[in-house]
Scaffold this motif. Structure first.
Motif, PDB file in Angstrom:
ATOM      1  N   PRO A   1       0.813  -1.227   0.000  1.00 18.80           N
ATOM      2  CA  PRO A   1       0.000   0.000   0.000  1.00 18.80           C
ATOM      3  C   PRO A   1       0.840   1.267   0.000  1.00 18.80           C
ATOM      4  O   PRO A   1       0.533   2.227  -0.719  1.00 18.80           O
ATOM      5  CB  PRO A   1      -0.822  -0.137   1.284  1.00 18.80           C
ATOM      6  N   ASP A   2       1.897   1.308   0.801  1.00 17.22           N
ATOM      7  CA  ASP A   2       2.751   2.496   0.839  1.00 17.22           C
ATOM      8  C   ASP A   2       3.404   2.746  -0.517  1.00 17.22           C
ATOM      9  O   ASP A   2       3.494   3.886  -0.977  1.00 17.22           O
ATOM     10  CB  ASP A   2       3.839   2.340   1.910  1.00 17.22           C
ATOM     11  N   ALA A   3       3.869   1.671  -1.158  1.00 15.00           N
ATOM     12  CA  ALA A   3       4.530   1.821  -2.461  1.00 15.00           C
ATOM     13  C   ALA A   3       3.541   2.311  -3.513  1.00 15.00           C
ATOM     14  O   ALA A   3       3.890   3.135  -4.374  1.00 15.00           O
ATOM     15  CB  ALA A   3       5.152   0.499  -2.885  1.00 15.00           C
ATOM     16  N   ARG A   4       2.305   1.844  -3.443  1.00 18.59           N
ATOM     17  CA  ARG A   4       1.302   2.317  -4.403  1.00 18.59           C
ATOM     18  C   ARG A   4       1.000   3.804  -4.185  1.00 18.59           C
ATOM     19  O   ARG A   4       0.864   4.562  -5.146  1.00 18.59           O
ATOM     20  CB  ARG A   4       0.030   1.466  -4.289  1.00 18.59           C
ATOM     21  N   ASP A   5       0.910   4.209  -2.933  1.00 20.74           N
ATOM     22  CA  ASP A   5       0.700   5.634  -2.646  1.00 20.74           C
ATOM     23  C   ASP A   5       1.860   6.478  -3.178  1.00 20.74           C
ATOM     24  O   ASP A   5       1.656   7.591  -3.678  1.00 20.74           O
ATOM     25  CB  ASP A   5       0.555   5.845  -1.134  1.00 20.74           C
ATOM     26  N   GLN A   6       3.074   5.943  -3.071  1.00 22.68           N
ATOM     27  CA  GLN A   6       4.238   6.674  -3.572  1.00 22.68           C
ATOM     28  C   GLN A   6       4.170   6.853  -5.084  1.00 22.68           C
ATOM     29  O   GLN A   6       4.516   7.915  -5.605  1.00 22.68           O
ATOM     30  CB  GLN A   6       5.518   5.932  -3.182  1.00 22.68           C
ATOM     31  N   VAL A   7       3.711   5.823  -5.783  1.00 24.37           N
ATOM     32  CA  VAL A   7       3.596   5.929  -7.240  1.00 24.37           C
ATOM     33  C   VAL A   7       2.585   7.003  -7.616  1.00 24.37           C
ATOM     34  O   VAL A   7       2.835   7.851  -8.477  1.00 24.37           O
ATOM     35  CB  VAL A   7       3.195   4.571  -7.850  1.00 24.37           C
ATOM     36  N   VAL A   8       1.428   6.984  -6.966  1.00 28.61           N
ATOM     37  CA  VAL A   8       0.395   7.980  -7.266  1.00 28.61           C
ATOM     38  C   VAL A   8       0.910   9.380  -6.948  1.00 28.61           C
ATOM     39  O   VAL A   8       0.721  10.327  -7.726  1.00 28.61           O
ATOM     40  CB  VAL A   8      -0.897   7.680  -6.471  1.00 28.61           C
ATOM     41  N   GLY A   9       1.584   9.540  -5.799  1.00 28.06           N
ATOM     42  CA  GLY A   9       2.150  10.841  -5.450  1.00 28.06           C
ATOM     43  C   GLY A   9       3.203  11.298  -6.444  1.00 28.06           C
ATOM     44  O   GLY A   9       3.263  12.479  -6.802  1.00 28.06           O
ATOM     45  N   TYR A  10       4.027  10.393  -6.901  1.00 30.58           N
ATOM     46  CA  TYR A  10       5.076  10.702  -7.879  1.00 30.58           C
ATOM     47  C   TYR A  10       4.462  11.264  -9.154  1.00 30.58           C
ATOM     48  O   TYR A  10       4.948  12.255  -9.729  1.00 30.58           O
ATOM     49  CB  TYR A  10       5.849   9.420  -8.164  1.00 30.58           C
ATOM     50  N   LEU A  11       3.367  10.643  -9.593  1.00 26.16           N
ATOM     51  CA  LEU A  11       2.699  11.107 -10.813  1.00 26.16           C
ATOM     52  C   LEU A  11       1.979  12.432 -10.577  1.00 26.16           C
ATOM     53  O   LEU A  11       2.019  13.331 -11.424  1.00 26.16           O
ATOM     54  CB  LEU A  11       1.713  10.047 -11.295  1.00 26.16           C
ATOM     55  N   ARG A  12       1.330  12.570  -9.435  1.00 23.04           N
ATOM     56  CA  ARG A  12       0.609  13.812  -9.136  1.00 23.04           C
ATOM     57  C   ARG A  12       1.550  15.014  -9.068  1.00 23.04           C
ATOM     58  O   ARG A  12       1.193  16.122  -9.450  1.00 23.04           O
ATOM     59  CB  ARG A  12      -0.146  13.667  -7.819  1.00 23.04           C
ATOM     60  N   GLN A  13       2.763  14.779  -8.574  1.00 22.69           N
ATOM     61  CA  GLN A  13       3.739  15.864  -8.453  1.00 22.69           C
ATOM     62  C   GLN A  13       4.356  16.239  -9.794  1.00 22.69           C
ATOM     63  O   GLN A  13       5.105  17.212  -9.874  1.00 22.69           O
ATOM     64  CB  GLN A  13       4.851  15.439  -7.491  1.00 22.69           C
ATOM     65  N   GLY A  14       4.050  15.467 -10.841  1.00 28.15           N
ATOM     66  CA  GLY A  14       4.623  15.759 -12.144  1.00 28.15           C
ATOM     67  C   GLY A  14       6.038  15.245 -12.310  1.00 28.15           C
ATOM     68  O   GLY A  14       6.734  15.632 -13.256  1.00 28.15           O
ATOM     69  N   SER A  15       6.490  14.366 -11.410  1.00 25.73           N
ATOM     70  CA  SER A  15       7.833  13.805 -11.541  1.00 25.73           C
ATOM     71  C   SER A  15       7.935  12.870 -12.733  1.00 25.73           C
ATOM     72  O   SER A  15       9.030  12.595 -13.227  1.00 25.73           O
ATOM     73  CB  SER A  15       8.222  13.063 -10.256  1.00 25.73           C
ATOM     74  N   ALA A  16       6.808  12.358 -13.178  1.00 25.29           N
ATOM     75  CA  ALA A  16       6.725  11.570 -14.412  1.00 25.29           C
ATOM     76  C   ALA A  16       5.467  12.006 -15.146  1.00 25.29           C
ATOM     77  O   ALA A  16       4.479  12.426 -14.532  1.00 25.29           O
ATOM     78  CB  ALA A  16       6.689  10.076 -14.116  1.00 25.29           C
ATOM     79  N   ASP A  17       5.513  11.915 -16.472  1.00 23.94           N
ATOM     80  CA  ASP A  17       4.374  12.371 -17.282  1.00 23.94           C
ATOM     81  C   ASP A  17       3.243  11.355 -17.316  1.00 23.94           C
ATOM     82  O   ASP A  17       2.111  11.690 -17.683  1.00 23.94           O
ATOM     83  CB  ASP A  17       4.840  12.663 -18.708  1.00 23.94           C
ATOM     84  N   GLY A  18       3.530  10.116 -16.962  1.00 22.14           N
ATOM     85  CA  GLY A  18       2.514   9.070 -16.986  1.00 22.14           C
ATOM     86  C   GLY A  18       3.138   7.762 -16.549  1.00 22.14           C
ATOM     87  O   GLY A  18       4.328   7.696 -16.235  1.00 22.14           O
ATOM     88  N   ALA A  19       2.325   6.706 -16.521  1.00 21.05           N
ATOM     89  CA  ALA A  19       2.798   5.416 -16.028  1.00 21.05           C
ATOM     90  C   ALA A  19       2.428   4.294 -16.979  1.00 21.05           C
ATOM     91  O   ALA A  19       1.338   4.280 -17.560  1.00 21.05           O
ATOM     92  CB  ALA A  19       2.222   5.133 -14.646  1.00 21.05           C
ATOM     93  N   LEU A  20       3.350   3.355 -17.121  1.00 24.35           N
ATOM     94  CA  LEU A  20       3.120   2.081 -17.796  1.00 24.35           C
ATOM     95  C   LEU A  20       3.081   1.032 -16.696  1.00 24.35           C
ATOM     96  O   LEU A  20       4.060   0.851 -15.976  1.00 24.35           O
ATOM     97  CB  LEU A  20       4.246   1.790 -18.784  1.00 24.35           C
ATOM     98  N   ILE A  21       1.951   0.346 -16.552  1.00 26.43           N
ATOM     99  CA  ILE A  21       1.740  -0.516 -15.390  1.00 26.43           C
ATOM    100  C   ILE A  21       1.677  -1.979 -15.805  1.00 26.43           C
ATOM    101  O   ILE A  21       0.880  -2.359 -16.672  1.00 26.43           O
ATOM    102  CB  ILE A  21       0.447  -0.136 -14.658  1.00 26.43           C
ATOM    103  N   VAL A  22       2.514  -2.786 -15.175  1.00 24.85           N
ATOM    104  CA  VAL A  22       2.477  -4.239 -15.345  1.00 24.85           C
ATOM    105  C   VAL A  22       2.033  -4.826 -14.012  1.00 24.85           C
ATOM    106  O   VAL A  22       2.787  -4.807 -13.039  1.00 24.85           O
ATOM    107  CB  VAL A  22       3.857  -4.797 -15.743  1.00 24.85           C
ATOM    108  N   SER A  23       0.804  -5.313 -13.962  1.00 23.21           N
ATOM    109  CA  SER A  23       0.267  -5.869 -12.721  1.00 23.21           C
ATOM    110  C   SER A  23       0.531  -7.371 -12.668  1.00 23.21           C
ATOM    111  O   SER A  23       0.399  -8.066 -13.670  1.00 23.21           O
ATOM    112  CB  SER A  23      -1.238  -5.620 -12.619  1.00 23.21           C
TER     113      SER A  23
END
Length: 352
Positions: free
Chosen positions: A126-148
């Protein structure tokens, strides 16, 4: 005694490129920053001038113009142990699986010529998922490619709810408003079944992938349905985990319970390789006594002895298409959600 040293050559500038291309500095800036309202012939002249001068765009300056990070998050997401040891095990498993290496190769191959850069992230807690969402919200990356790696992965839903640009590798288990690429897994399993039936195999078994993963479920369903059409209504199944070790365990169990088996379909190449190891240890010749078919057409298929007949999943092309869809989403945020499903292909080698 002193020695004179030459002053370092100045880095090429936009003005240098503009002079070489015979256009204005503003035009060069538009081309370099990917703004599309420039005549194609002028774009080519600018690109030629960039190559001739050796100009390298300043990423920080370019980001101010485009408001983009020019970075894409490549996220491997799933369910994992929140402890440090558990997270290390998750990461080690990712790096050991040739599938993820092929995904990364396809993504990098697409992004590199476009001056975009991937950042690998893990989201197994859960913490790692929150970090990914925060990373994207902050504009640190333009988008995500997700392999579940897990059917119940909440990350796609979290990103979709946040309105962030992302594309998935594989159709999500739950309906989310995100584009995805996938393979026609059932069709691939049907190719394997038809090939084994065509060889005259009468006692097939299968090593299935995890049934909480869509690819594992679909490959098993496709193989069993196709085998039923070929007159084999009840194919014995042992479930594996898409790993070499799980293939060894599943094949050992199937061989004990069905010693007269003459064909094995494994839902990925690693498990097929494990099956081959067990069969050889028990004195079974491949393919004379037991035919073996894998799935993916990874590097394992060629390294296996004998080389595997397998169903090709064009992972690199799929990953590149995933990156292309994400680039479209970034450039046109209001565009429609879409899907691209690739067709499998049977690759016949020595194992069947």
């Amino acid at each position: 005694m002193s020695r004179e040293t030459e002053a370092p050559a100045a880095m090429p500038t936009l003005e240098d490129v503009a002079r070489a291309a015979g256009v204005s500095r503003a035009t060069v800036s538009r081309v370099v920053n990917g703004i599309r309202n420039v005549d194609p012939a002028i774009q080519q002249a600018v690109r030629d001038a960039v190559a001739a001068t050796g100009y390298t765009p300043n990423r920080a300056a370019r980001a101010l113009v485009t408001r983009r990070a020019e970075t894409i998050a490549l996220v491997v997401s799933g369910a994992g142990d929140a402890s440090e040891a558990g997270q290390n095990t998750f990461a080690s498993g990712v790096f050991a699986d040739p599938f993820f290496g092929r995904v990364a190769a396809g993504v990098v191959g697409y992004l590199r010529p476009r001056s975009m850069h991937p950042v690998l992230m893990f989201a197994e807690t859960p913490d790692a998922r929150d970090q990914v969402v925060g990373y994207l919200r902050q504009g640190s990356a333009d988008g995500a490619l997700i392999v579940s790696t897990h059917a119940d992965d909440p990350l796609p839903g979290m990103i979709a709810s946040a309105g962030l640009p992302a594309v998935l590798f594989a159709r999500p288990a739950a309906a989310v408003s995100l584009s995805y690429v996938d393979l026609a897994h059932r069709d691939g399993a049907e190719l394997a079944a038809a090939h084994l039936a065509g060889r005259g195999c009468r006692r097939p078994v299968t090593i299935a992938g995890p049934q909480d993963v869509a690819a594992g479920e679909q490959r098993l369903a496709g193989f069993r349905e196709a085998m039923a059409r070929h007159g084999h209504p009840d194919v014995p199944v042992a479930e594996g985990g898409f790993t070499l070790h799980s293939g060894v365990e599943a094949m050992t169990r199937l061989l004990e319970e069905h010693p007269d088996l003459d064909a094995v379909f494994a839902a990925n190449d690693l498990m097929a390789q494990g099956a081959c190891l067990v069969l050889r240890e028990h004195g079974r010749r491949i393919p004379e006594d037991v035919a073996v078919v894998g799935f993916d057409d990874s590097s394992v298929a060629v390294a296996c002895r004998p080389p595997l007949t397998t169903v090709r999943q064009p992972v690199e092309r799929m990953a590149a298409e995933m990156a292309r869809l994400l680039q479209e989403r970034i450039e046109h945020p209001g565009g429609p959600v879409t899907s691209v499903v690739f067709e499998p292909e049977l690759v016949v080698r020595e194992s069947a």
